[in-house]
Design an enzyme around this catalytic site. Structure first.
Site, mmCIF file in Angstrom:
data_model
loop_
_atom_site.group_PDB
_atom_site.id
_atom_site.type_symbol
_atom_site.label_atom_id
_atom_site.label_comp_id
_atom_site.label_asym_id
_atom_site.label_seq_id
_atom_site.Cartn_x
_atom_site.Cartn_y
_atom_site.Cartn_z
ATOM 1 N N ASP A 34 0.829 -1.208 0.000
ATOM 2 C CA ASP A 34 0.000 0.000 0.000
ATOM 3 C C ASP A 34 0.863 1.258 0.000
ATOM 4 O O ASP A 34 1.419 1.648 1.029
ATOM 5 C CB ASP A 34 -0.892 -0.017 1.263
ATOM 6 C CG ASP A 34 -1.697 1.255 1.391
ATOM 7 O OD1 ASP A 34 -2.117 1.581 2.528
ATOM 8 O OD2 ASP A 34 -1.907 1.945 0.374
ATOM 9 N N SER A 198 -0.684 16.046 -12.107
ATOM 10 C CA SER A 198 -0.943 15.711 -13.505
ATOM 11 C C SER A 198 -1.320 16.990 -14.246
ATOM 12 O O SER A 198 -2.077 17.809 -13.722
ATOM 13 C CB SER A 198 -2.107 14.709 -13.608
ATOM 14 O OG SER A 198 -2.597 14.639 -14.952
HETATM 15 O O1 LIG Z 1 -5.981 4.600 3.141
HETATM 16 C C1 LIG Z 1 -5.522 4.980 2.097
HETATM 17 N N1 LIG Z 1 -4.897 4.128 1.218
HETATM 18 N N2 LIG Z 1 -4.662 2.819 1.539
HETATM 19 C C2 LIG Z 1 -5.651 1.977 1.926
HETATM 20 N N3 LIG Z 1 -6.943 2.205 1.815
HETATM 21 C C3 LIG Z 1 -7.702 1.086 2.363
HETATM 22 C C4 LIG Z 1 -6.710 0.118 2.945
HETATM 23 C C5 LIG Z 1 -5.373 0.630 2.549
HETATM 24 C C6 LIG Z 1 -5.587 6.405 1.723
HETATM 25 C C7 LIG Z 1 -4.447 7.152 1.663
HETATM 26 C C8 LIG Z 1 -4.540 8.492 1.383
HETATM 27 C C9 LIG Z 1 -5.771 9.062 1.138
HETATM 28 BR BR1 LIG Z 1 -5.871 10.916 0.756
HETATM 29 C C10 LIG Z 1 -6.922 8.324 1.198
HETATM 30 C C11 LIG Z 1 -6.821 6.961 1.475
#
Ligand SMILES: O=C(NNC1=NCCC1)c1ccc(Br)cc1
Length: 331
Positions: A34, A198
Protein backbone atom coordinates in the site's frame (compact mmCIF):
# COMPACT_ATOMS: atom_id res chain seq x y z
CA UNK A 1 20.68 -6.08 -4.19
CA UNK A 2 17.22 -6.44 -5.78
CA UNK A 3 13.92 -8.30 -5.40
CA UNK A 4 10.89 -9.27 -7.44
CA UNK A 5 7.56 -10.67 -6.32
CA UNK A 6 4.32 -11.56 -8.09
CA UNK A 7 1.14 -9.76 -7.09
CA UNK A 8 -2.26 -11.36 -7.53
CA UNK A 9 -5.54 -9.46 -7.82
CA UNK A 10 -8.58 -10.43 -5.79
CA UNK A 11 -11.95 -10.49 -7.58
CA UNK A 12 -12.85 -7.22 -9.36
CA UNK A 13 -9.18 -6.20 -8.83
CA UNK A 14 -10.33 -4.76 -5.47
CA UNK A 15 -6.83 -5.31 -4.06
CA UNK A 16 -3.56 -7.01 -4.98
CA UNK A 17 -1.81 -9.44 -2.62
CA UNK A 18 1.80 -10.68 -2.51
CA UNK A 19 3.53 -13.42 -0.47
CA UNK A 20 5.83 -12.15 2.32
CA UNK A 21 8.02 -14.28 4.62
CA UNK A 22 8.45 -13.19 8.24
CA UNK A 23 10.54 -14.65 11.06
CA UNK A 24 12.63 -17.78 11.68
CA UNK A 25 11.54 -20.37 10.67
CA UNK A 26 9.74 -18.29 8.05
CA UNK A 27 6.00 -17.66 8.30
CA UNK A 28 4.44 -16.81 4.89
CA UNK A 29 1.58 -14.29 4.82
CA UNK A 30 -0.25 -12.70 1.89
CA UNK A 31 -0.01 -8.91 2.26
CA UNK A 32 -1.36 -5.86 0.44
CA UNK A 33 1.40 -3.47 -0.72
CA UNK A 34 0.00 0.00 0.00
CA UNK A 35 1.79 3.15 -1.24
CA UNK A 36 -0.90 5.19 0.56
CA UNK A 37 0.32 4.30 4.07
CA UNK A 38 3.59 3.49 5.86
CA UNK A 39 2.96 0.76 8.45
CA UNK A 40 3.84 -2.89 7.90
CA UNK A 41 1.22 -4.67 9.99
CA UNK A 42 0.03 -8.26 10.08
CA UNK A 43 -2.76 -10.37 11.52
CA UNK A 44 -1.23 -12.05 14.59
CA UNK A 45 -1.80 -14.54 17.40
CA UNK A 46 -2.37 -11.49 19.66
CA UNK A 47 -5.82 -10.99 18.07
CA UNK A 48 -9.08 -12.06 19.68
CA UNK A 49 -10.47 -15.05 17.74
CA UNK A 50 -13.63 -13.09 16.93
CA UNK A 51 -11.52 -10.72 14.82
CA UNK A 52 -9.98 -13.53 12.75
CA UNK A 53 -11.76 -15.14 9.78
CA UNK A 54 -9.39 -17.41 7.88
CA UNK A 55 -6.34 -15.14 7.82
CA UNK A 56 -2.83 -16.52 8.42
CA UNK A 57 -1.53 -15.27 11.77
CA UNK A 58 2.02 -14.12 12.50
CA UNK A 59 3.15 -15.74 15.76
CA UNK A 60 6.13 -13.82 17.17
CA UNK A 61 6.57 -16.45 19.89
CA UNK A 62 7.29 -19.01 17.15
CA UNK A 63 10.05 -16.89 15.62
CA UNK A 64 13.55 -17.16 17.13
CA UNK A 65 14.48 -13.82 15.52
CA UNK A 66 11.48 -11.84 16.84
CA UNK A 67 12.25 -9.16 19.43
CA UNK A 68 9.36 -7.36 21.14
CA UNK A 69 9.80 -3.57 21.20
CA UNK A 70 8.65 -3.06 24.79
CA UNK A 71 6.38 -0.07 25.27
CA UNK A 72 5.78 0.43 21.54
CA UNK A 73 2.26 0.53 20.06
CA UNK A 74 0.69 1.49 16.75
CA UNK A 75 -2.77 2.42 15.51
CA UNK A 76 -3.75 3.31 11.95
CA UNK A 77 -6.97 4.50 10.30
CA UNK A 78 -7.26 4.35 6.50
CA UNK A 79 -9.07 6.60 4.08
CA UNK A 80 -12.01 4.19 3.95
CA UNK A 81 -12.23 4.40 7.80
CA UNK A 82 -10.96 0.84 8.27
CA UNK A 83 -8.43 0.58 11.13
CA UNK A 84 -6.03 -1.68 13.01
CA UNK A 85 -3.73 -1.44 16.04
CA UNK A 86 -1.31 -3.47 18.17
CA UNK A 87 2.25 -4.07 19.36
CA UNK A 88 5.60 -3.80 17.56
CA UNK A 89 8.23 -6.50 17.01
CA UNK A 90 11.53 -6.44 15.15
CA UNK A 91 11.96 -9.47 12.89
CA UNK A 92 13.34 -10.51 9.53
CA UNK A 93 11.12 -9.85 6.52
CA UNK A 94 11.67 -11.16 2.97
CA UNK A 95 9.75 -9.99 -0.09
CA UNK A 96 10.73 -11.48 -3.47
CA UNK A 97 14.17 -12.68 -2.27
CA UNK A 98 14.94 -9.22 -0.80
CA UNK A 99 15.52 -9.50 2.97
CA UNK A 100 15.46 -6.82 5.66
CA UNK A 101 16.79 -8.40 8.84
CA UNK A 102 15.58 -5.77 11.34
CA UNK A 103 12.15 -4.69 10.07
CA UNK A 104 9.49 -3.31 12.42
CA UNK A 105 6.64 -5.81 12.17
CA UNK A 106 3.45 -4.39 13.65
CA UNK A 107 1.45 -7.28 15.13
CA UNK A 108 -2.29 -6.58 15.26
CA UNK A 109 -4.21 -6.89 18.53
CA UNK A 110 -7.31 -5.24 17.02
CA UNK A 111 -8.65 -4.90 13.46
CA UNK A 112 -11.89 -3.36 12.13
CA UNK A 113 -14.63 -5.49 10.59
CA UNK A 114 -13.50 -4.67 7.04
CA UNK A 115 -10.20 -6.43 7.67
CA UNK A 116 -11.83 -9.34 9.52
CA UNK A 117 -14.19 -9.87 6.57
CA UNK A 118 -11.32 -9.90 4.03
CA UNK A 119 -10.13 -13.46 4.70
CA UNK A 120 -7.44 -13.50 1.98
CA UNK A 121 -5.68 -10.39 3.33
CA UNK A 122 -3.20 -11.05 6.17
CA UNK A 123 -2.07 -7.42 6.49
CA UNK A 124 -0.43 -4.50 4.72
CA UNK A 125 3.07 -3.42 3.67
CA UNK A 126 2.94 0.37 3.70
CA UNK A 127 5.36 1.83 1.17
CA UNK A 128 4.51 5.48 1.60
CA UNK A 129 7.11 7.65 3.35
CA UNK A 130 8.11 6.76 6.93
CA UNK A 131 7.11 10.20 8.24
CA UNK A 132 3.50 8.93 8.54
CA UNK A 133 4.32 5.62 10.24
CA UNK A 134 2.06 5.38 13.32
CA UNK A 135 4.36 3.53 15.77
CA UNK A 136 4.89 5.26 19.14
CA UNK A 137 6.99 6.42 20.99
CA UNK A 138 9.17 6.49 17.85
CA UNK A 139 7.99 6.01 14.23
CA UNK A 140 9.49 3.13 12.26
CA UNK A 141 11.01 2.98 8.77
CA UNK A 142 9.17 1.26 5.93
CA UNK A 143 10.46 -1.98 4.43
CA UNK A 144 11.67 -0.03 1.39
CA UNK A 145 13.48 2.61 3.48
CA UNK A 146 15.30 -0.16 5.34
CA UNK A 147 16.21 -1.97 2.10
CA UNK A 148 17.04 1.12 0.00
CA UNK A 149 20.71 1.61 0.96
CA UNK A 150 21.53 -1.91 -0.26
CA UNK A 151 19.59 -1.74 -3.51
CA UNK A 152 21.16 -1.41 -6.99
CA UNK A 153 18.82 1.58 -7.55
CA UNK A 154 16.62 3.43 -4.97
CA UNK A 155 13.38 2.50 -6.72
CA UNK A 156 10.52 0.04 -6.60
CA UNK A 157 8.09 -0.51 -9.47
CA UNK A 158 4.42 -1.49 -9.63
CA UNK A 159 3.06 -3.46 -12.55
CA UNK A 160 -0.58 -4.17 -11.71
CA UNK A 161 -2.71 -5.93 -14.31
CA UNK A 162 -6.44 -6.17 -14.94
CA UNK A 163 -7.61 -9.60 -13.79
CA UNK A 164 -4.14 -11.17 -13.98
CA UNK A 165 -1.00 -11.47 -11.83
CA UNK A 166 1.56 -8.68 -12.12
CA UNK A 167 4.82 -7.83 -10.38
CA UNK A 168 6.43 -5.57 -7.80
CA UNK A 169 10.19 -5.14 -8.35
CA UNK A 170 12.63 -3.65 -5.87
CA UNK A 171 15.95 -2.00 -6.75
CA UNK A 172 15.75 -2.09 -10.53
CA UNK A 173 13.67 -1.24 -13.58
CA UNK A 174 12.67 -4.10 -15.90
CA UNK A 175 12.88 -2.50 -19.34
CA UNK A 176 10.85 -5.39 -20.74
CA UNK A 177 7.85 -4.55 -18.59
CA UNK A 178 6.81 -1.34 -20.36
CA UNK A 179 6.55 0.21 -23.81
CA UNK A 180 7.81 3.61 -24.99
CA UNK A 181 9.50 5.95 -22.52
CA UNK A 182 9.10 6.48 -18.79
CA UNK A 183 8.03 10.06 -18.00
CA UNK A 184 9.21 11.22 -14.58
CA UNK A 185 7.31 13.75 -12.46
CA UNK A 186 8.42 15.31 -9.14
CA UNK A 187 6.90 14.01 -5.89
CA UNK A 188 6.10 16.06 -2.78
CA UNK A 189 6.49 13.67 0.18
CA UNK A 190 5.68 16.25 2.90
CA UNK A 191 2.46 14.48 3.92
CA UNK A 192 3.99 11.04 3.52
CA UNK A 193 2.23 10.23 0.22
CA UNK A 194 3.48 9.85 -3.33
CA UNK A 195 1.92 13.19 -4.27
CA UNK A 196 2.35 14.59 -7.81
CA UNK A 197 0.63 16.93 -10.28
CA UNK A 198 -0.94 15.71 -13.51
CA UNK A 199 -1.13 18.42 -16.21
CA UNK A 200 -4.61 17.35 -17.35
CA UNK A 201 -6.87 14.78 -18.94
CA UNK A 202 -8.75 13.75 -22.08
CA UNK A 203 -12.02 11.86 -22.46
CA UNK A 204 -12.04 9.49 -25.42
CA UNK A 205 -9.51 9.14 -28.25
CA UNK A 206 -11.09 12.01 -30.17
CA UNK A 207 -11.64 14.32 -27.17
CA UNK A 208 -9.62 17.48 -26.60
CA UNK A 209 -6.93 17.64 -23.92
CA UNK A 210 -8.07 19.62 -20.86
CA UNK A 211 -5.10 21.45 -19.33
CA UNK A 212 -5.85 21.52 -15.62
CA UNK A 213 -3.38 20.70 -12.82
CA UNK A 214 -4.66 17.69 -10.89
CA UNK A 215 -2.99 17.28 -7.45
CA UNK A 216 -3.13 13.66 -6.28
CA UNK A 217 -1.41 10.61 -4.89
CA UNK A 218 -0.41 7.29 -6.43
CA UNK A 219 -2.04 4.79 -4.07
CA UNK A 220 -1.85 1.02 -4.67
CA UNK A 221 -4.01 0.52 -1.56
CA UNK A 222 -7.08 2.29 -2.96
CA UNK A 223 -9.19 0.39 -5.50
CA UNK A 224 -10.87 3.17 -7.43
CA UNK A 225 -9.84 6.33 -9.29
CA UNK A 226 -11.04 9.39 -7.33
CA UNK A 227 -10.92 12.61 -9.38
CA UNK A 228 -12.20 16.20 -9.07
CA UNK A 229 -15.92 16.68 -9.73
CA UNK A 230 -15.28 18.60 -12.95
CA UNK A 231 -13.27 15.73 -14.39
CA UNK A 232 -15.92 13.18 -13.38
CA UNK A 233 -18.63 15.31 -14.98
CA UNK A 234 -16.64 15.58 -18.23
CA UNK A 235 -16.24 11.80 -18.31
CA UNK A 236 -19.75 10.72 -17.31
CA UNK A 237 -21.36 13.27 -19.66
CA UNK A 238 -20.13 10.97 -22.46
CA UNK A 239 -21.95 7.90 -21.11
CA UNK A 240 -25.58 7.88 -22.20
CA UNK A 241 -26.98 6.01 -19.19
CA UNK A 242 -24.74 7.55 -16.48
CA UNK A 243 -26.36 8.98 -13.36
CA UNK A 244 -24.96 10.41 -10.13
CA UNK A 245 -26.77 8.36 -7.48
CA UNK A 246 -25.68 9.36 -3.95
CA UNK A 247 -27.87 6.52 -2.59
CA UNK A 248 -25.67 4.07 -4.52
CA UNK A 249 -22.52 5.90 -3.44
CA UNK A 250 -21.76 7.79 -6.63
CA UNK A 251 -21.83 7.54 -10.43
CA UNK A 252 -23.53 4.48 -11.97
CA UNK A 253 -24.48 3.47 -15.50
CA UNK A 254 -26.12 0.57 -17.35
CA UNK A 255 -23.59 -2.30 -17.37
CA UNK A 256 -24.28 -2.96 -21.06
CA UNK A 257 -23.76 0.70 -21.98
CA UNK A 258 -21.36 0.46 -24.86
CA UNK A 259 -20.44 4.16 -24.83
CA UNK A 260 -17.87 4.02 -21.98
CA UNK A 261 -14.94 6.03 -23.37
CA UNK A 262 -11.26 5.56 -22.61
CA UNK A 263 -9.84 8.07 -20.12
CA UNK A 264 -6.38 9.58 -20.62
CA UNK A 265 -4.36 11.37 -17.93
CA UNK A 266 -1.31 13.54 -18.56
CA UNK A 267 1.97 12.72 -16.86
CA UNK A 268 4.20 15.41 -18.39
CA UNK A 269 6.14 16.18 -21.61
CA UNK A 270 2.88 15.68 -23.53
CA UNK A 271 2.78 12.01 -22.49
CA UNK A 272 -0.55 10.47 -21.48
CA UNK A 273 -1.61 7.17 -19.94
CA UNK A 274 -4.70 5.56 -21.49
CA UNK A 275 -7.15 3.86 -19.13
CA UNK A 276 -9.38 1.58 -21.24
CA UNK A 277 -13.11 2.20 -20.79
CA UNK A 278 -13.46 -1.42 -19.66
CA UNK A 279 -11.38 -0.65 -16.55
CA UNK A 280 -13.86 2.10 -15.63
CA UNK A 281 -16.82 -0.18 -15.04
CA UNK A 282 -16.28 -1.44 -11.53
CA UNK A 283 -19.06 -3.80 -10.43
CA UNK A 284 -22.79 -4.34 -10.38
CA UNK A 285 -24.48 -1.98 -7.93
CA UNK A 286 -26.55 -4.86 -6.51
CA UNK A 287 -26.93 -8.54 -7.32
CA UNK A 288 -29.14 -8.86 -10.37
CA UNK A 289 -29.04 -5.14 -11.07
CA UNK A 290 -28.51 -3.97 -14.65
CA UNK A 291 -26.54 -0.97 -13.37
CA UNK A 292 -22.81 -0.84 -12.66
CA UNK A 293 -20.81 1.29 -10.25
CA UNK A 294 -18.26 3.52 -11.98
CA UNK A 295 -14.53 2.94 -11.44
CA UNK A 296 -14.09 6.71 -11.49
CA UNK A 297 -15.70 8.59 -8.58
CA UNK A 298 -15.45 12.04 -7.02
CA UNK A 299 -12.50 12.94 -4.76
CA UNK A 300 -14.58 15.65 -3.05
CA UNK A 301 -14.61 13.74 0.26
CA UNK A 302 -10.82 13.39 0.29
CA UNK A 303 -9.36 16.74 -0.65
CA UNK A 304 -7.10 15.53 -3.43
CA UNK A 305 -7.15 12.99 -6.21
CA UNK A 306 -6.34 9.34 -5.61
CA UNK A 307 -4.82 7.43 -8.52
CA UNK A 308 -5.86 4.02 -7.24
CA UNK A 309 -5.55 0.56 -8.78
CA UNK A 310 -7.90 1.36 -11.68
CA UNK A 311 -5.41 3.97 -12.93
CA UNK A 312 -2.22 2.18 -11.84
CA UNK A 313 -3.11 -1.04 -13.68
CA UNK A 314 -3.04 0.92 -16.95
CA UNK A 315 0.62 1.83 -16.40
CA UNK A 316 4.09 0.72 -15.36
CA UNK A 317 4.87 2.94 -12.36
CA UNK A 318 8.32 3.71 -10.91
CA UNK A 319 8.30 4.80 -7.26
CA UNK A 320 11.73 6.48 -7.11
CA UNK A 321 12.29 7.29 -3.42
CA UNK A 322 15.98 8.09 -4.00
CA UNK A 323 15.10 11.04 -6.26
CA UNK A 324 11.57 11.75 -4.94
CA UNK A 325 9.92 11.25 -8.30
CA UNK A 326 7.33 9.02 -9.96
CA UNK A 327 7.88 7.43 -13.38
CA UNK A 328 4.91 6.65 -15.65
CA UNK A 329 4.98 4.45 -18.76
CA UNK A 330 2.42 2.68 -20.94
CA UNK A 331 2.74 -1.11 -21.25
O1 LIG B 1 -5.98 4.60 3.14
C1 LIG B 1 -5.52 4.98 2.10
N1 LIG B 1 -4.90 4.13 1.22
N2 LIG B 1 -4.66 2.82 1.54
C2 LIG B 1 -5.65 1.98 1.93
N3 LIG B 1 -6.94 2.20 1.82
C3 LIG B 1 -7.70 1.09 2.36
C4 LIG B 1 -6.71 0.12 2.94
C5 LIG B 1 -5.37 0.63 2.55
C6 LIG B 1 -5.59 6.40 1.72
C7 LIG B 1 -4.45 7.15 1.66
C8 LIG B 1 -4.54 8.49 1.38
C9 LIG B 1 -5.77 9.06 1.14
BR1 LIG B 1 -5.87 10.92 0.76
C10 LIG B 1 -6.92 8.32 1.20
C11 LIG B 1 -6.82 6.96 1.47
Amino acid sequence: DRGSVQNTPKSYDVEYLMPVSIGTPSQQLNLDLDTGSSDLWVFSTLLKESMVNGQTLYDPNASTTADKMEGYTWKITYGDQSYSSGDVYIDTVTIGDLTVSTQAVEAAKEVSEEFTADSDNDGLVGLGFGIINTAKPYKQKTFFEKAMPGLDSPVFTADLKAGAPGRYNFGYIDDGAYSGNITYVPVNSTDGFWRWVSPGFQVGSTGSFNSTRIHGIADTGTTLLLLPDGVCEAFYSQIASAEYEPSQGGYTFECDDSTIPDFYFGTGNGQMIRIPGSYLSYSKTDTGSSRCFGGMQSDSGVGFTIWGDIALKAAFVVFDQGNEQLGWAEK
